[in-house]
Design an enzyme around this catalytic site. Sequence first.
Site, mmCIF file in Angstrom:
data_model
loop_
_atom_site.group_PDB
_atom_site.id
_atom_site.type_symbol
_atom_site.label_atom_id
_atom_site.label_comp_id
_atom_site.label_asym_id
_atom_site.label_seq_id
_atom_site.Cartn_x
_atom_site.Cartn_y
_atom_site.Cartn_z
ATOM 1 N N GLY A 46 0.789 -1.224 0.000
ATOM 2 C CA GLY A 46 0.000 0.000 0.000
ATOM 3 C C GLY A 46 0.821 1.275 0.000
ATOM 4 C CG LEU A 66 -11.448 -5.257 -10.604
ATOM 5 C CD1 LEU A 66 -11.241 -3.752 -10.584
ATOM 6 C CD2 LEU A 66 -12.178 -5.721 -9.352
ATOM 7 C CG HIS A 95 0.584 -1.739 -15.475
ATOM 8 N ND1 HIS A 95 0.232 -2.975 -14.997
ATOM 9 C CD2 HIS A 95 1.505 -1.954 -16.449
ATOM 10 C CE1 HIS A 95 0.911 -3.905 -15.656
ATOM 11 N NE2 HIS A 95 1.687 -3.313 -16.541
ATOM 12 C CB THR A 150 -11.265 -0.254 -20.336
ATOM 13 O OG1 THR A 150 -10.025 -0.883 -20.687
ATOM 14 C CG2 THR A 150 -11.167 1.246 -20.562
ATOM 15 C CG LEU A 162 -4.947 -7.041 -17.218
ATOM 16 C CD1 LEU A 162 -5.602 -6.825 -15.865
ATOM 17 C CD2 LEU A 162 -4.190 -8.367 -17.244
HETATM 18 C C1 GAR Z 1 3.095 -1.082 -7.568
HETATM 19 O O1 GAR Z 1 4.329 -1.128 -8.203
HETATM 20 C C2 GAR Z 1 1.964 -1.069 -8.579
HETATM 21 O O2 GAR Z 1 2.268 -0.352 -9.742
HETATM 22 C C3 GAR Z 1 1.857 -2.546 -8.874
HETATM 23 O O3 GAR Z 1 2.016 -3.183 -7.634
HETATM 24 C C4 GAR Z 1 2.834 -2.377 -6.790
HETATM 25 C C5 GAR Z 1 2.081 -2.139 -5.509
HETATM 26 O O4 GAR Z 1 2.877 -1.493 -4.567
HETATM 27 N N1 GAR Z 1 0.600 -2.846 -9.490
HETATM 28 C C6 GAR Z 1 0.407 -3.830 -10.344
HETATM 29 O O5 GAR Z 1 1.301 -4.593 -10.677
HETATM 30 C C7 GAR Z 1 -0.999 -3.951 -10.880
HETATM 31 N N2 GAR Z 1 -1.054 -4.886 -11.930
HETATM 32 P P1 GAR Z 1 2.209 -0.784 -3.304
HETATM 33 O O6 GAR Z 1 1.275 -1.825 -2.658
HETATM 34 O O7 GAR Z 1 3.368 -0.494 -2.405
HETATM 35 O O8 GAR Z 1 1.468 0.433 -3.761
#
Ligand code: GAR
Length: 203
Positions: free
Chosen positions: A12, A97, A113, A145, A148
């Site tokens: 997070g 989703l 992303h 959207t 993915l």
């Molecule tokens: C981040 O790097 C985000 O871009 C990625 O997961 C990490 C979460 O870090 N998201 C994805 O890969 C979505 N497909 P965080 O929990 O420390 O924000």
Amino acid sequence: MKNIVILISGTGSNMAAIVQAARQQKWSERLGARVAAVISNRPDAKGLLFAREQGIATAVVDHTAHASREAFDAALAQAVDAHRPALVALAGFMRVLTPGFVARYAGRLLNIHPSLLPAFAGLHTHQRALDEGCKVAGATVHQVTAQLDHGQILAQAAVPVLPDDTAETLAARVLTQEHLIYPQAIARLLAAQQEAAVRDRTQ
Ligand code: GAR
């Protein structure tokens, strides 16, 4: 007040960056918006602790407790709707989703992303960038959207790929940029929504 609901699955850190930006930049006064809730599909997501410490409402909708994607998304939508969100931000939310869920929040559902989309949709973005010999990598904030990791791009940041990078060192460099562009993109969208509302009222 416009409510922002943030969905997480793990650390997070992007959620924390949004919460901190909202406080430091006084979003409630400037944009009439606040982070109303943080919801996780994993009960053990570390980010839930941070959110609770900040006095933000939290909820868990455990995907393992639901028999189908549709059932999980219905329960998730119920938890999200309880906060009447103007904006739903996926921040390291690692569930795909359903089209129904995406349609419900069309235009107010964002994702971050860890690649320069449209390159490297999906998982393992940093390793794939290294395997391809990419000289730059980065992150993208986009509208969600049904497809993915597609949807209108709202913000991007690029970082160099260094010769001795591993997936981990590259991910850490990209993440520092994620923490900047996600709050910026959200603030821009909220400001645009506010301007549109003023226009509507004066027409
Ligand atoms: C981040 O790097 C985000 O871009 C990625 O997961 C990490 C979460 O870090 N998201 C994805 O890969 C979505 N497909 P965080 O929990 O420390 O924000």
